[in-house]
Design a protein around this motif. Structure first.
Motif, short mmCIF file in Angstrom:
data_model
loop_
_atom_site.label_atom_id
_atom_site.label_comp_id
_atom_site.label_asym_id
_atom_site.label_seq_id
_atom_site.Cartn_x
_atom_site.Cartn_y
_atom_site.Cartn_z
N VAL A 137 0.88 -1.08 -0.03
CA VAL A 137 0.12 0.11 0.04
C VAL A 137 0.84 1.23 0.01
O VAL A 137 1.69 1.41 1.02
CB VAL A 137 -1.09 0.01 1.37
N ALA A 192 -2.53 0.40 -4.96
CA ALA A 192 -3.07 0.28 -3.68
C ALA A 192 -2.60 1.52 -2.76
O ALA A 192 -1.48 1.70 -2.77
CB ALA A 192 -2.80 -0.80 -2.96
N TYR A 193 -3.47 2.17 -2.10
CA TYR A 193 -2.93 3.56 -1.32
C TYR A 193 -3.82 3.87 -0.21
O TYR A 193 -4.90 3.39 -0.27
CB TYR A 193 -2.99 4.64 -2.62
N GLU A 194 -3.18 4.65 0.36
CA GLU A 194 -3.87 5.32 1.43
C GLU A 194 -3.67 6.79 1.52
O GLU A 194 -2.45 7.18 1.31
CB GLU A 194 -3.73 4.76 2.83
#
Length: 215
Positions: free
Chosen positions: A7, A38-40
């Protein structure tokens, strides 16, 4: 988001009255989707005009005084921003009576929203409130209304604004980013290591994400 376990952490330092902040975010958002990353995302406060009075100032007058641009240059800049926004699905509706605002209260409201998992939604709503709908984001009741529109408790939002209970926390956060060398926004930090400033465009963000994935 992708289901991969890697992430990407993205910190975005920005201000709600910064047009290139929403343009840059929307460009990055498209690049994230295109690459399946995929990330935040974590939003952080920055004030473009910390000394501006609560009632704000006419936007065109503000830009002329701060940057020394003519009305024609201002109009050209507005057209460029509107085109850039439209290319990523965000609508700018500039008007002659549009105002620049002090955003310290907005950042306090965002800080509170973050505790309830709603900062991202509120941030997007505030961008639209200012740039698309010309709502008075210096008014406590208007801000409380916007908070309610994204599912937050209106009366609690109003109480936060009236009490200024998160003023110290927001000021500390702002100062922390300034101490790290952030002097303009948007400032986007990937994985606590790689700083990218300004609205880079979808292609450049896509290239950056690909390079980060390879690294």
């Amino acid at each position: 988001m992708s289901n991969t376990t890697n992430v990407l952490k993205i910190d975005i330092v920005s201000d709600v009255v910064c047009p290139w902040c929403i343009i840059g975010y929307r460009q990055l958002e498209q690049a994230l989707k295109a690459t399946g990353t995929a990330y935040e995302i974590n939003w952080h406060p920055f004030e473009l005009n910390p000394n501006m009075p609560a009632e704000g100032q006419n936007l065109r007058q503000h830009v002329a005084e701060k940057y020394g641009v003519s009305k024609e240059q201002s109009e050209q800049s507005r057209n460029s921003m509107a085109a850039a926004g439209a290319s990523v699905g965000f609508e700018f509706r500039f008007t002659d009576d549009m105002r620049m605002h002090n955003t310290f209260n907005l950042h306090q409201l965002l800080h509170w929203a973050n505790q309830q998992g709603a900062m991202h939604d509120l941030k997007q709503a505030l961008f639209a409130a200012h740039f698309t709908y010309s709502r008075d984001i210096s008014d406590h009741n208007t801000l409380a209304d916007i908070a309610a529109e994204v599912g937050l408790e209106r009366n609690e939002a109003l109480a936060i604004l009236e009490s200024q209970s998160f003023s110290a926390a927001v000021r500390d956060a702002e100062n922390g980013w300034v101490e790290k060398g952030i002097s303009g926004v948007p400032a986007i930090i990937f994985n606590d290591r790689h700083l990218v400033t300004g609205a880079q465009g979808v292609e450049n963000y896509t290239r950056i994400l690909q390079q980060l994935a390879e690294a």
